[in-house]
Design a protein around this motif. Structure first.
Motif, short mmCIF file in Angstrom:
data_model
loop_
_atom_site.label_atom_id
_atom_site.label_comp_id
_atom_site.label_asym_id
_atom_site.label_seq_id
_atom_site.Cartn_x
_atom_site.Cartn_y
_atom_site.Cartn_z
N ILE A 127 0.35 14.07 -8.05
CA ILE A 127 1.50 13.75 -6.97
C ILE A 127 1.56 12.07 -6.27
CG2 ILE A 127 2.51 14.26 -5.24
CD1 ILE A 127 1.92 17.14 -5.78
N HIS A 128 1.91 12.12 -6.29
CA HIS A 128 2.01 10.47 -5.46
C HIS A 128 2.76 10.70 -4.41
CE1 HIS A 128 2.05 5.38 -5.52
NE2 HIS A 128 1.20 6.23 -4.58
N LEU A 129 2.16 10.62 -2.94
CA LEU A 129 2.89 10.40 -1.97
C LEU A 129 2.86 8.97 -1.25
CD1 LEU A 129 2.43 13.51 0.53
CD2 LEU A 129 4.26 13.27 -0.79
N HIS A 130 4.07 8.38 -0.76
CA HIS A 130 4.35 7.09 -0.18
C HIS A 130 4.83 6.93 0.87
CE1 HIS A 130 4.36 2.70 -0.08
NE2 HIS A 130 5.56 2.58 0.14
N PHE A 131 4.33 6.19 1.67
CA PHE A 131 4.53 5.84 3.02
C PHE A 131 5.48 4.46 3.53
CE2 PHE A 131 2.11 9.65 3.35
CZ PHE A 131 3.18 10.25 4.02
N PRO A 132 6.83 4.17 2.97
CA PRO A 132 7.02 2.98 2.73
C PRO A 132 6.25 2.10 3.96
CG PRO A 132 8.05 3.38 1.95
CD PRO A 132 7.77 5.23 2.33
N ALA A 133 6.40 0.40 3.50
CA ALA A 133 6.40 -0.22 5.47
C ALA A 133 4.29 -0.45 4.72
CB ALA A 133 6.54 0.05 6.80
N GLY A 134 4.11 -0.08 3.69
CA GLY A 134 2.06 -0.16 3.77
C GLY A 134 1.72 -0.98 5.18
N ALA A 135 2.13 -2.30 4.92
CA ALA A 135 1.29 -3.38 5.62
C ALA A 135 0.97 -2.88 6.98
CB ALA A 135 2.05 -4.61 5.66
N VAL A 136 1.88 -1.41 7.69
CA VAL A 136 2.09 -0.88 8.96
C VAL A 136 0.72 0.69 8.90
CG1 VAL A 136 3.10 -0.33 10.99
CG2 VAL A 136 4.16 -1.84 9.68
N THR A 137 -0.25 0.01 10.29
CA THR A 137 -0.94 1.19 9.66
C THR A 137 -0.16 2.04 9.95
OG1 THR A 137 -2.34 0.04 10.22
CG2 THR A 137 -3.16 2.58 10.69
N LYS A 138 0.13 3.76 9.94
CA LYS A 138 0.60 4.83 10.03
C LYS A 138 -0.64 6.33 10.08
CE LYS A 138 2.77 4.03 6.21
NZ LYS A 138 3.01 2.80 6.20
N ASP A 139 -0.42 6.88 11.68
CA ASP A 139 -1.37 7.90 11.70
C ASP A 139 -0.60 8.40 12.62
OD1 ASP A 139 -3.58 9.50 11.14
OD2 ASP A 139 -5.04 7.96 12.14
N GLY A 140 -1.57 9.66 12.73
CA GLY A 140 -1.21 10.84 13.89
C GLY A 140 -0.35 12.24 13.67
N PRO A 141 -0.26 12.70 14.09
CA PRO A 141 -0.41 14.50 14.13
C PRO A 141 1.32 14.45 13.99
CG PRO A 141 -1.10 14.72 16.40
CD PRO A 141 -1.14 13.28 15.89
N SER A 142 2.76 13.57 13.35
CA SER A 142 3.85 13.89 13.89
C SER A 142 4.36 14.47 11.94
CB SER A 142 4.46 13.29 14.15
OG SER A 142 3.82 12.87 15.58
N ALA A 143 3.84 14.09 10.41
CA ALA A 143 4.28 13.90 10.03
C ALA A 143 4.30 15.44 8.81
CB ALA A 143 3.72 12.67 9.11
#
Length: 441
Positions: free
Chosen positions: A317-333
């Motif tokens: 399985i491959h999960l991708h979050f677009p806008a890869g240049a932007v760091t994404k973190d946090g308990p919301s996803a």
């Protein structure tokens, strides 16, 4: 004092008090989240003595070397994020969160403040340029995607510059036409060698445009000529036209944002690949999501390509979050990842008008998150109609403006069963509680 000695002057606080001449002014400390240490000291540590009401009544400036009472001074500090402010300094502050603006608020700000300011800066008047509210809304929705109005101000400035050029060219050409006509009336065509004669037709001078009619009205067609093609014209429904895509809501220091989550599967050895510059919390949410789906695969009739209820059996399985240049973190996803994977393994499309936020547990409970107002405003800006929130965040909906609440349908969920039923048309094999769906506040 020798010429090589450093110049001794009062610090900024004492110097500011000297400037205003009172001992109870208001000090604005701009962007305290960008404080950094240097060779000369630690500004954050120095502010502890300044801002702490327990000790700032005897603040000592190194130039005066005597105690000075700062207890009557009101300090207001601004910051884009509290994450980089030292904990000891943040503990001495009363934090006031300023959320993003609604579209209606942006239109009012533009017509009351931004447009008059830009007209004045570019030497224009309302009799020369008019921007109706419908055009302002087009700029907000199609050329900016922000919580504030900084980009909107720049776009309005670009429009004013384009119009100012047309007005200046029209005035120059109008003056030249008047001069040519006057010379012709006086028979001075032969005497004036610096004015090139232009044949006069029904529309004025051929090859020489007449001055533009006033006022110049900016409509949606003029926006494309001045600002170029719209930057945000792709419909959300285009992104959700195939299984394995869901829309989440994320909080950023600049306001709420839509966060797309995409998933694909292929033959493999049961590996889970995550891309998109994710933090540790997001990675944990992805592993929680796949574990919960594997344990509930039979309940929801989820199978891999070979028909096995073990979703990772010979499957990667491959999960991708677009806008890869932007760091994404946090308990919301968490809920978004579960919905995305459920769509992938069931082959069903997620509703194209739904966005969601919330963290999950291994047992499928939905936990509350922060930044609800900013996230809901982001969904409203994007034209979505339904927002799925943790049930324990229902109290936060009181902060949402009334016009936004009327445009959206809110679903509050306490478990993932309710999230999946709200995210797919017709539910997701488990019936939701009566009255759960389409609840409007």
């Amino acid at each position: 004092m020798s010429s090589g000695s450093p110049i001794q002057i009062p610090g900024r606080i004492i110097n500011g008090l000297k400037t205003v001449g009172v001992n109870n002014p208001v000090f604005l400390l701009d962007e305290v989240d960008k404080l950094g240490k240097s060779l000369q000291g630690d500004p954050a540590a120095a502010l502890l003595e300044v801002l702490d009401p327990e000790q700032n009544h005897n603040f000592t400036d190194h130039y005066l070397n005597v105690a000075f009472d700062l207890s009557q001074v009101l300090f207001i500090a601004t910051a884009n994020t509290t994450a980089t402010i030292p904990a000891a300094l943040l503990d001495r502050m009363e934090v006031i969160q300023v959320p993003g603006y609604t579209q209606e608020e942006k239109i009012e700000i533009a017509h009351r403040h931004l447009i008059p300011k830009q007209l004045d800066q570019h030497g224009l008047t309302p009799q020369q340029l008019q921007i109706p509210p419908a055009t302002t809304l087009g700029i907000i929705t199609r050329y900016t995607r922000e919580a504030g109005v900084r980009s909107l101000d720049r776009k309005l400035g670009a429009i004013c510059r384009a119009v100012a050029v047309k007005v200046a060219e029209g005035q120059h050409r109008g003056a030249k036409l008047e001069r040519t006509d006057a010379l012709e009336a006086e028979g001075g065509r032969e005497r004036s060698e610096d004015v090139e004669p232009q044949p006069i037709g029904d529309s004025g001078a051929a090859g020489l445009a007449l001055p533009p009619e006033m006022p110049i009205l900016i409509d949606l067609h003029a926006l494309k000529d001045i600002l170029g093609p719209p930057m945000y014209e792709m419909e959300v429904s285009e992104r959700l036209s195939q299984p394995g895509v869901a829309i989440g809501l994320a909080w950023t220091p600049l306001g709420g944002e839509l966060m797309f989550v995409e998933a694909s599967r292929m033959d493999g050895e049961g590996q889970l690949t995550l891309t998109g510059q994710l933090g540790d919390v997001m990675k944990e949410s992805a592993h929680l999501a796949i574990s919960w789906l594997r344990s509930n695969a039979k309940k929801y009739h989820l199978t891999n390509a070979s028909g096995s209820f073990d979703l990772l059996d010979n499957t990667d399985i491959h999960l991708h979050f677009p806008a890869g240049a932007v760091t994404k973190d946090g308990p919301s996803a968490g809920v978004t990842i579960v919905t995305c994977l459920a769509s992938l393994f069931s082959g069903r499309l997620v509703r194209s008008d739904v966005a969601m936020t919330g963290e999950i547990t291994l047992r499928g409970l939905v936990l509350p998150v922060g930044g609800i107002k900013d996230k809901v405003l982001a969904a409203h800006r994007a034209g979505l109609k339904r927002v799925i929130l943790p049930q324990r965040n229902e109290k936060d909906l009181e902060e949402i403006p009334g016009n936004v609440r009327r445009d959206l349908s809110f679903v509050t969920a306490s478990c993932l069963d309710e999230v999946l039923n709200a995210a797919f048309d017709g539910g997701f094999s488990v019936k939701a509680r009566p009255g759960l769906l389409n609840s409007k506040l």
